[in-house]
Design a protein around this motif. Structure first.
Motif, PDB file in Angstrom:
ATOM      1  N   PHE A  62       0.816  -1.217   0.000  1.00 47.53           N
ATOM      2  CA  PHE A  62       0.000   0.000   0.000  1.00 47.53           C
ATOM      3  C   PHE A  62       0.849   1.266   0.000  1.00 47.53           C
ATOM      4  CE2 PHE A  62       0.257  -2.295   3.993  1.00 47.53           C
ATOM      5  CZ  PHE A  62       1.135  -1.473   4.692  1.00 47.53           C
ATOM      6  N   ILE A  63       2.109   1.171   0.386  1.00 48.84           N
ATOM      7  CA  ILE A  63       2.979   2.354   0.443  1.00 48.84           C
ATOM      8  C   ILE A  63       3.274   2.836  -0.979  1.00 48.84           C
ATOM      9  CG2 ILE A  63       5.297   3.150   1.078  1.00 48.84           C
ATOM     10  CD1 ILE A  63       5.153   1.379   3.516  1.00 48.84           C
ATOM     11  N   PRO A  64       3.296   4.160  -1.195  1.00 46.88           N
ATOM     12  CA  PRO A  64       3.561   4.682  -2.542  1.00 46.88           C
ATOM     13  C   PRO A  64       4.880   4.178  -3.121  1.00 46.88           C
ATOM     14  CG  PRO A  64       2.756   6.424  -1.099  1.00 46.88           C
ATOM     15  CD  PRO A  64       2.981   5.226  -0.226  1.00 46.88           C
ATOM     16  N   LYS A  65       4.901   4.008  -4.419  1.00 48.90           N
ATOM     17  CA  LYS A  65       6.080   3.457  -5.090  1.00 48.90           C
ATOM     18  C   LYS A  65       7.327   4.308  -4.876  1.00 48.90           C
ATOM     19  CE  LYS A  65       3.886   0.807  -8.806  1.00 48.90           C
ATOM     20  NZ  LYS A  65       3.751   0.644 -10.280  1.00 48.90           N
ATOM     21  N   ARG A  66       7.160   5.617  -4.784  1.00 52.58           N
ATOM     22  CA  ARG A  66       8.328   6.489  -4.668  1.00 52.58           C
ATOM     23  C   ARG A  66       9.093   6.264  -3.356  1.00 52.58           C
ATOM     24  NH1 ARG A  66       6.596  12.703  -4.190  1.00 52.58           N
ATOM     25  NH2 ARG A  66       8.865  12.828  -3.973  1.00 52.58           N
ATOM     26  N   TYR A  67       8.432   5.593  -2.407  1.00 51.80           N
ATOM     27  CA  TYR A  67       9.093   5.290  -1.140  1.00 51.80           C
ATOM     28  C   TYR A  67       9.360   3.800  -0.993  1.00 51.80           C
ATOM     29  CZ  TYR A  67       7.447  10.013  -0.378  1.00 51.80           C
ATOM     30  OH  TYR A  67       7.194  11.358  -0.535  1.00 51.80           O
ATOM     31  N   GLY A  68       9.296   3.080  -2.110  1.00 54.21           N
ATOM     32  CA  GLY A  68       9.656   1.669  -2.109  1.00 54.21           C
ATOM     33  C   GLY A  68       8.509   0.696  -2.012  1.00 54.21           C
ATOM     34  N   GLY A  69       7.280   1.195  -1.878  1.00 50.31           N
ATOM     35  CA  GLY A  69       6.126   0.317  -1.756  1.00 50.31           C
ATOM     36  C   GLY A  69       5.593  -0.128  -3.104  1.00 50.31           C
ATOM     37  N   GLY A  70       4.478  -0.837  -3.063  1.00 47.06           N
ATOM     38  CA  GLY A  70       3.882  -1.337  -4.296  1.00 47.06           C
ATOM     39  C   GLY A  70       2.945  -0.355  -4.959  1.00 47.06           C
ATOM     40  N   GLY A  71       2.487   0.648  -4.195  1.00 48.42           N
ATOM     41  CA  GLY A  71       1.571   1.635  -4.756  1.00 48.42           C
ATOM     42  C   GLY A  71       0.274   1.026  -5.258  1.00 48.42           C
ATOM     43  N   VAL A  72      -0.193  -0.041  -4.607  1.00 46.49           N
ATOM     44  CA  VAL A  72      -1.380  -0.742  -5.091  1.00 46.49           C
ATOM     45  C   VAL A  72      -2.628   0.116  -4.899  1.00 46.49           C
ATOM     46  CG1 VAL A  72      -0.381  -3.000  -4.624  1.00 46.49           C
ATOM     47  CG2 VAL A  72      -1.827  -1.912  -2.893  1.00 46.49           C
ATOM     48  N   SER A  73      -3.620  -0.135  -5.737  1.00 45.23           N
ATOM     49  CA  SER A  73      -4.891   0.565  -5.614  1.00 45.23           C
ATOM     50  C   SER A  73      -5.672  -0.003  -4.438  1.00 45.23           C
ATOM     51  CB  SER A  73      -5.708   0.400  -6.889  1.00 45.23           C
ATOM     52  OG  SER A  73      -6.148  -0.943  -7.029  1.00 45.23           O
ATOM     53  N   LYS A 116      12.557   8.636   5.280  1.00 44.50           N
ATOM     54  CA  LYS A 116      13.219   7.876   6.342  1.00 44.50           C
ATOM     55  C   LYS A 116      12.402   6.665   6.768  1.00 44.50           C
ATOM     56  CE  LYS A 116      14.798   8.277  11.165  1.00 44.50           C
ATOM     57  NZ  LYS A 116      16.037   7.502  10.976  1.00 44.50           N
ATOM     58  N   TRP A 117      11.162   6.884   7.196  1.00 47.05           N
ATOM     59  CA  TRP A 117      10.393   5.821   7.830  1.00 47.05           C
ATOM     60  C   TRP A 117       9.724   4.882   6.831  1.00 47.05           C
ATOM     61  CZ3 TRP A 117      12.021   5.386  12.473  1.00 47.05           C
ATOM     62  CH2 TRP A 117      12.420   6.522  13.194  1.00 47.05           C
ATOM     63  N   LEU A 118       9.211   5.422   5.736  1.00 42.91           N
ATOM     64  CA  LEU A 118       8.602   4.553   4.727  1.00 42.91           C
ATOM     65  C   LEU A 118       9.684   3.793   3.963  1.00 42.91           C
ATOM     66  CD1 LEU A 118       5.747   6.829   3.333  1.00 42.91           C
ATOM     67  CD2 LEU A 118       5.704   5.228   5.256  1.00 42.91           C
ATOM     68  N   GLY A 119      10.794   4.478   3.709  1.00 35.79           N
ATOM     69  CA  GLY A 119      11.904   3.801   3.043  1.00 35.79           C
ATOM     70  C   GLY A 119      12.459   2.666   3.872  1.00 35.79           C
ATOM     71  N   GLU A 120      12.530   2.875   5.168  1.00 35.75           N
ATOM     72  CA  GLU A 120      13.004   1.824   6.081  1.00 35.75           C
ATOM     73  C   GLU A 120      12.039   0.640   6.088  1.00 35.75           C
ATOM     74  OE1 GLU A 120      12.859   1.792  10.777  1.00 35.75           O
ATOM     75  OE2 GLU A 120      14.577   2.993  10.110  1.00 35.75           O
ATOM     76  N   ALA A 121      10.744   0.937   6.076  1.00 37.64           N
ATOM     77  CA  ALA A 121       9.731  -0.122   6.137  1.00 37.64           C
ATOM     78  C   ALA A 121       9.742  -1.006   4.892  1.00 37.64           C
ATOM     79  CB  ALA A 121       8.344   0.495   6.310  1.00 37.64           C
ATOM     80  N   THR A 122      10.100  -0.447   3.757  1.00 40.30           N
ATOM     81  CA  THR A 122      10.035  -1.198   2.501  1.00 40.30           C
ATOM     82  C   THR A 122      11.373  -1.808   2.092  1.00 40.30           C
ATOM     83  OG1 THR A 122      10.413   0.847   1.246  1.00 40.30           O
ATOM     84  CG2 THR A 122       8.119   0.184   1.618  1.00 40.30           C
ATOM     85  N   SER A 123      12.389  -1.635   2.904  1.00 38.94           N
ATOM     86  CA  SER A 123      13.723  -2.111   2.487  1.00 38.94           C
ATOM     87  C   SER A 123      14.371  -3.026   3.516  1.00 38.94           C
ATOM     88  CB  SER A 123      14.641  -0.913   2.219  1.00 38.94           C
ATOM     89  OG  SER A 123      14.803  -0.111   3.393  1.00 38.94           O
ATOM     90  N   ASP A 124      13.564  -3.709   4.313  1.00 41.85           N
ATOM     91  CA  ASP A 124      14.103  -4.623   5.312  1.00 41.85           C
ATOM     92  C   ASP A 124      14.604  -5.893   4.623  1.00 41.85           C
ATOM     93  OD1 ASP A 124      14.737  -6.209   7.444  1.00 41.85           O
ATOM     94  OD2 ASP A 124      12.687  -6.412   8.199  1.00 41.85           O
ATOM     95  N   PRO A 125      15.895  -6.163   4.618  1.00 43.10           N
ATOM     96  CA  PRO A 125      16.412  -7.348   3.922  1.00 43.10           C
ATOM     97  C   PRO A 125      15.933  -8.662   4.529  1.00 43.10           C
ATOM     98  CG  PRO A 125      18.143  -6.325   5.246  1.00 43.10           C
ATOM     99  CD  PRO A 125      16.970  -5.390   5.254  1.00 43.10           C
ATOM    100  N   ARG A 126      15.531  -8.639   5.811  1.00 40.13           N
ATOM    101  CA  ARG A 126      15.060  -9.865   6.460  1.00 40.13           C
ATOM    102  C   ARG A 126      13.553 -10.068   6.309  1.00 40.13           C
ATOM    103  NH1 ARG A 126      17.500 -10.139  12.430  1.00 40.13           N
ATOM    104  NH2 ARG A 126      16.296  -8.216  12.621  1.00 40.13           N
ATOM    105  N   GLY A 127      12.845  -9.034   5.854  1.00 42.29           N
ATOM    106  CA  GLY A 127      11.410  -9.153   5.645  1.00 42.29           C
ATOM    107  C   GLY A 127      10.604  -9.310   6.911  1.00 42.29           C
ATOM    108  N   GLU A 128      11.101  -8.760   8.025  1.00 42.05           N
ATOM    109  CA  GLU A 128      10.434  -8.925   9.320  1.00 42.05           C
ATOM    110  C   GLU A 128       9.806  -7.628   9.833  1.00 42.05           C
ATOM    111  OE1 GLU A 128      13.366 -10.415  11.994  1.00 42.05           O
ATOM    112  OE2 GLU A 128      13.791 -12.211  10.810  1.00 42.05           O
ATOM    113  N   TYR A 129       9.906  -6.567   9.073  1.00 40.67           N
ATOM    114  CA  TYR A 129       9.519  -5.247   9.543  1.00 40.67           C
ATOM    115  C   TYR A 129       8.045  -5.203   9.945  1.00 40.67           C
ATOM    116  CZ  TYR A 129       9.736  -0.143   9.848  1.00 40.67           C
ATOM    117  OH  TYR A 129       9.720   1.147  10.288  1.00 40.67           O
ATOM    118  N   LEU A 130       7.800  -4.710  11.166  1.00 42.32           N
ATOM    119  CA  LEU A 130       6.444  -4.533  11.682  1.00 42.32           C
ATOM    120  C   LEU A 130       6.245  -3.087  12.126  1.00 42.32           C
ATOM    121  CD1 LEU A 130       5.774  -7.604  14.025  1.00 42.32           C
ATOM    122  CD2 LEU A 130       4.549  -7.065  11.919  1.00 42.32           C
TER     123      LEU A 130
END
Length: 300
Positions: A62-73, A116-130
């Motif tokens: 749901f996070i906008p693509k410009r911050y690393g998310g999928g930008g889904v509708s 800072k915060w959205l970029g961190e949420a979408t770039s966790d190499p371990r995929g555990e971000y909550l």
């Protein structure tokens, strides 16, 4: 004009991917996790499935693509939510709460906060971000988040107070939260971030003087109790949290004085997901009863 509800090719593929995840990865683990007496351990049993969700883009899509998310509708979000809630609405709530916590930053945060915060949420190499949506407070008289816009003075409504220590450039949080999802994290040492709605102007009552503030994992002065045990949505972690002289940098605050708008927009955004969750659960109930009625035999 008639409304065309036909899914696009891309949406059908998304639906198929979500259904395969839900039936092949999530379904085999939810019964044992739900029956686990230790509520935190039950939540932890979901971690492998969550990491797969993160990899598939469902955890942060749901996070906008410009911050690393999928930008889904919003429609895409409902498609995924229906398939996952059809297997376990508690696990789906874990994913939804990421959005409740992080989308307010996308809507109300500064550009620096978003990066800072959205970029961190979408770039966790371990995929555990909550992310924890830390708004709810215990009911009482007075009190309770349901009364956040009641005109009464503190402690009516939101009573977690954040006093601005301008000399040190920090907010100091004191108070409690009760029921927030994801907030305790995988180890009860805290989610990666907790987005808290706080009262920055204690002298004002009701919805006035509310703000949002980001409390990162590792911040001193926060303690998380064992997750609350529930009958429904048991695999969604709900915490009781205490803040005692918890100091957070002032640059972590946003929507200062407009915390009521953060609450209203976040829950408006999540409303359709709650509705489609009911559809997913109803669909599973129908399919279960249909299969039972076709296969069950009994002696008279």
């Amino acid at each position: 004009m008639a409304i065309d509800f036909t899914l696009t090719t891309a949406q059908k593929r998304l639906q198929r991917n979500a259904r395969e995840f839900a039936t092949d990865i999530l379904a085999p683990i939810v019964r044992a996790a739900d029956e686990e007496p230790d509520t935190q351990k039950g939540f932890q049993l979901l971690k492998g499935a969550y990491k797969e969700c993160y990899k598939l883009g469902f955890a942060m899509g749901f996070i906008p693509k410009r911050y690393g998310g999928g930008g889904v509708s919003n429609l895409d979000l409902q498609i995924v939510a229906e398939e996952i809630t059809a297997v376990d609405p508690g696990f789906a709530t874990v994913l939804l709460v990421n959005g409740l916590a992080l989308m307010p930053i996308a809507w109300f945060g500064s550009e620096e906060q978003k990066r800072k915060w959205l970029g961190e949420a979408t770039s966790d190499p371990r995929g555990e971000y909550l992310a924890g949506w830390t708004v709810s407070e215990a009911a009482g008289a007075p009190g309770g988040t349901a009364n956040f816009d009641h005109p009464g003075a503190l402690p009516t409504g939101i009573s977690l107070v954040a006093r601005h220590d301008k000399g040190r450039g920090e907010y100091v949080l004191n108070g409690t939260k009760f029921w927030p999802c994801n907030s305790g994290g995988w180890d009860l040492a805290g989610a990666n971030v907790n987005v808290c709605v706080v009262r920055t102007e204690p002298e004002k009552g009701g919805k006035s003087g509310l703000s949002a503030i980001i409390v990162p994992r590792g911040t001193k002065g926060v303690t998380y109790d064992q997750p609350i045990s529930k009958l429904g949505h048991r695999l969604c972690q709900n915490n009781s949290i205490a803040f005692e002289d918890c100091r957070v940098p002032e640059e972590n605050a946003f929507a200062i004085g407009n915390g009521d708008l953060v609450i209203s927009k976040a829950f408006t955004w999540s409303g359709p997901v709650a509705a489609i969750a009911a559809v997913g659960v109803a669909r599973s109930a129908y399919e279960y009863v249909l299969k039972w009625s076709k296969t069950h035999t009994a002696l008279q």
